[in-house]
Design a protein around this motif. Structure first.
Motif: not given
Length: 344
Positions: A135-141, A245-249
C-alpha cells in the motif's frame, strides 16, 4: 492481508512443482485456508498433498519451521517475525522465501497529472483498509504540487464511506481486530506531537463505534526520520512530504529499511524510467499503484525479504535444481584424465 489469495499464492506453485505442502494460516484468519483445502479434496487432490495446520505462530509455526522434515519455508508477514523465521531455519540450513513488511513510497513529480495522482494515492493507501504491504504509505510530492495534492487527497478521503463490507455502498471496512485498530491509532496519536493530522485520525462513532474501524488519515509535517515515515503502520494512514529536485525525491523514497513496492508519477518517460531504475523495490509502478498481475513476480529487497510469489518465478522457490550427467561413450581414458595421468 488477503488470506484466501495468499494461501493460493503459496499452495499452487508448490504443488505444481511437485511438492506436498503444510500451510499454517494466520491465527485470526484460518477459515478460508480450510475451505481451500476442502475444495482441493473435492476436486480430487490426494490426501496428504495439501495440509492445513492451525495454531499460534510461536508454537505451531516455530515447530514447523524448525522441523527437519520440512525442507523449505515460505513466509509472508512482518519483518520482525521474518527474522525469527530465518533464525529458526538456520538450525537445519533450511531454504527460505520471505515476503515481509513494506513502506511503499508514492513519488509525485511536478509534471504529474495531479488529479490522477490524488485519486491513485487515496485508492492505494486505503485498499483493504490499508492492510497491504504494498500500500502507498509515504507520498513524496515535488514542492510545486504539494499543497494542491494534500488538499485534494484530504478532500477525497473525506468522501470515503465506512461501513459493513457486505454493503455495496461501503468503501472502507474495518481493520482485522480491535487490537490492530488500537495499534494504528497509537501511531497517529504519537504523530500529533510532531506532525499535523490533516484529516481522519480517529475511530468513527455511531453505528460503527463497536467495530474495528478507523477513518482514512492524512498526515503532513512529519520529519523523514519520524516513526510514521519509517515504520510500517498497516492501516489507512498516508503521510505526505514535499521534495525539491528529482535526486532528493528518489533519495527519500529509498530512505527506509524496506524495499517491497513503490510508484512514480510523471508525464516524462525519461524521468519515470530513472525512477524505476533507481528506486530500490521489487515492484515499481508508473502512474499507478497497487495492481499486481499473476504473470509478474511479487517480492521485495532489503528488509522486505527475498524470493518471489506469483508468475513463473514462483516455481523456482519450490524447486531444487539438480545436475545430472551421463557419459555414453564407453571410453576409459578421457581427455581430462591428463590432469592425473599426464602424457601416459
Amino acid at each position: 492481508n488477503y488470506p484466501l489469495q495468499m494461501a493460493a499464492w503459496k499452495i499452487l506453485p508448490a504443488v505444481a512443482a511437485g511438492n506436498t505442502i503444510v500451510l499454517k494460516p494466520a491465527e485470526l484468519t484460518p477459515l478460508t485456508s480450510l475451505m481451500f483445502a476442502q475444495a482441493a479434496k473435492e476436486a480430487g487432490i490426494p490426501d496428504g498433498v495439501i495440509n492445513i495446520v492451525n495454531g499460534a505462530g510461536k508454537t505451531v509455526g516455530e515447530h514447523l519451521v524448525g522441523h527437519p522434515d520440512v525442507v523449505m519455508t515460505s513466509f509472508t508477514g512482518s519483518t520482525p517475525v521474518g527474522k525469527r523465521v530465518a533464525e529458526i531455519a538456520t538450525a537445519t540450513v533450511k531454504r527460505l522465501h520471505l515476503e515481509l513488511g513494506g513502506k511503499a513510497p508514492f513519488v509525485v513529480f511536478d509534471d504529474a497529472d495531479l488529479e490522477a495522482a490524488a485519486h491513485g494515492a487515496v485508492a492505494a493507501s486505503l485498499i483493504n483498509s490499508g492492510q497491504d504491504c504494498t500500500a502507498a504509505t509515504r507520498a513524496y510530492v515535488q514542492r510545486p504540487l504539494f499543497d494542491a495534492f494534500v488538499a485534494r487527497v484530504a478532500e477525497l478521503m473525506e468522501t470515503v464511506r465506512l461501513g459493513d463490507p457486505f454493503d455495496p455502498a461501503t468503501d472502507l471496512g474495518p481493520l482485522v481486530s480491535h487490537r490492530h485498530r488500537d495499534a494504528v491509532a497509537g501511531f497517529v496519536e504519537r504523530a500529533r506531537g510532531y506532525a499535523t493530522v490533516v484529516t481522519g485520525g480517529e475511530a468513527p462513532g455511531g453505528d460503527l463505534k463497536d467495530g474495528a474501524y478507523y477513518r482514512p488519515t492524512l498526515i503532513t509535517g512529519a520529519a523523514q526520520d519520524s516513526e510514521v515515515v519509517q515504520s510500517e503502520i498497516f492501516g489507512p494512514v498516508l503521510v505526505a512530504l514535499p521534495f525539491d529536485g528529482d535526486d532528493e525525491g528518489i533519495r527519500l523514497a529509498n530512505d527506509t529499511p524496506y524495499g517491497l513496492a513503490a510508484s512514480a508519477w510523471s508525464r516524462d518517460v525519461y524521468r519515470a524510467n530513472r525512477a524505476t531504475r533507481e528506486i530500490k523495490a521489487g515492484c515499481v509502478w508508473v502512474n499507478d499503484h497497487i495492481p499486481i498481475i499473476s504473470e509478474m513476480p511479487h517480492g521485495g529487497t532489503k528488509a522486505s525479504g527475498y524470493g518471489k510469489d506469483m508468475s513463473a518465478y514462483s516455481f523456482e522457490e519450490y524447486t531444487q535444481v539438480k545436475h545430472v550427467m551421463f557419459d555414453n561413450t564407453a571410453v576409459a581414458a578421457k581427455d581430462w584424465h591428463r590432469t592425473i595421468f599426464g602424457d601416459r
